[in-house]
Design an enzyme around this catalytic site. Structure first.
Site, PDB file in Angstrom:
ATOM      1  N   GLY A  40      60.069  66.583  36.699  1.00  0.00           N
ATOM      2  CA  GLY A  40      61.390  65.959  36.643  1.00  0.00           C
ATOM      3  C   GLY A  40      61.894  65.940  38.071  1.00  0.00           C
ATOM      4  CG  LEU A 232      60.317  54.225  57.113  1.00  0.00           C
ATOM      5  CD1 LEU A 232      60.161  54.171  58.620  1.00  0.00           C
ATOM      6  CD2 LEU A 232      61.148  53.055  56.607  1.00  0.00           C
ATOM      7  CG  ASP A 264      61.058  64.214  43.134  1.00  0.00           C
ATOM      8  OD1 ASP A 264      62.022  63.458  43.347  1.00  0.00           O
ATOM      9  OD2 ASP A 264      60.307  64.106  42.147  1.00  0.00           O
TER      10      ASP A 264
END
Length: 319
Positions: A40, A232, A264
């Site tokens: 998650g 990027l 993340d």
């Protein structure tokens, strides 16, 4: 009102799910054996920060079911503070499957409709959860889960502003959850509460209508952010404040196994660098290193490094 008692370094909240992926590179219809793990966006960041040695508090709702207990035990085992994790009596814990591909990004199948986390509401966000943290990490996934979860996200951002907690926003746009128009409208409003914004280059185009990282960053700075870092991909990351700007190259990766979760991991690495008061280019470089480690492993959290891993890497580089 500013609370000075910062017992937590980072607070974050959202949906955490049980992830299954086949142990072989096969279409799911032919797969017979699966590995089970936890994933998650916000929980990935929480685990990443905990492994890097930080105090992180995570809030969510889990189903009062076996998957919910599995997720809870996993997060506690990683050192994440779960005092604000609650269990819903009737709504289930979300589940998703990752179909591994011979090349390219894996295909993801979500089973999260009406999950426990989608019932998050403003009343589920205690003021202490926000006030005790130095940083509040938010993503664009939580406000896409439901109307009440969206309200909870804005409530948390407002609380953070009142208590002097720095708000970090990773747009993390999931097109399966809402339309581009709805994502743009909501996330641009949410960005007005953010001190740090971490868009990917494609997310930046969608949200700002600009093509270059420099122009995207300028848009978010004009909206009130103090720092913007545009991811990027293979070209590294561009950072900009009102006083400085620069590009940090990507960290080399011998083999890309699974790119899911890299953003993340990037957020966890950046926050770790900022918490350690590293110069901004060094904090962004740490973010690229943490992200690079993750994509060499199957699963969102399996490759997240400890601070000892980072230290040992530094020693090998300087030999």
């Amino acid at each position: 009102m500013v609370n000075q008692a910062r017992t937590t370094e980072v607070a974050t909240f959202g949906e955490v799910m049980t992830l299954f992926y086949p142990t072989t590179v096969d279409p799911l219809r032919f797969a017979h054996r699966f590995a089970k793990t936890v994933a998650g966006a916000e929980s990935n960041v929480a685990v990443g920060l905990a492994r890097l040695g930080h105090r992180v508090n995570y809030l969510t709702k889990l189903g009062d079911d076996e998957f919910g207990r599995f997720v809870h035990h996993f997060l506690r085992g990683e050192g994440v503070d779960t005092r604000h994790v609650t269990f819903h009596k009737t709504a289930p814990t979300g589940v998703f499957f990752k179909q591994r591909q011979p090349t390219g990004d894996p295909q993801i199948l979500y089973y999260r409709n009406h999950s426990a986390a989608s019932t998050l509401a403003p009343s589920d966000i205690p003021e202490e959860f926000i006030a005790s943290a130095r940083y509040l990490h938010l993503t664009g996934i939580t406000p896409a889960l439901s109307a009440t979860a969206r309200e909870a996200t804005f409530t948390a951002a407002q609380m953070a502003r009142e208590h002097g907690t720095t708000v970090v926003l990773d747009p993390n746009i999931r097109r399966k959850l809402w339309s581009a128009e709805e994502a743009q409208e909501t996330l641009l409003r949410l960005a007005q509460w953010a001190d740090i914004v971490l868009p990917g280059i494609d997310e930046g185009r969608l949200l700002t209508g600009r093509d270059s990282a420099e122009e995207m960053a300028a848009e978010f700075l004009n909206a009130g952010a103090r720092l913007v870092v545009v991811k990027l991909g293979q070209d590294g990351a561009y950072y900009r404040t009102n006083d400085t700007a620069g590009t940090v190259p990507t960290h080399p990766v011998p083999t890309v196994v699974d790119p899911v979760g890299a953003g993340d991991a990037f957020a966890a690495g950046l926050l770790s660098g900022l918490l350690r008061e590293q110069p901004l280019p060094d904090a962004v470089a740490l973010a690229t290193r943490v992200a690079a480690r993750v994509i060499e492993w199957v699963g969102d959290v399996e490759g997240l490094p400890t601070w000892q891993d980072i230290t040992e890497d530094n020693e090998r580089i300087t030999r």
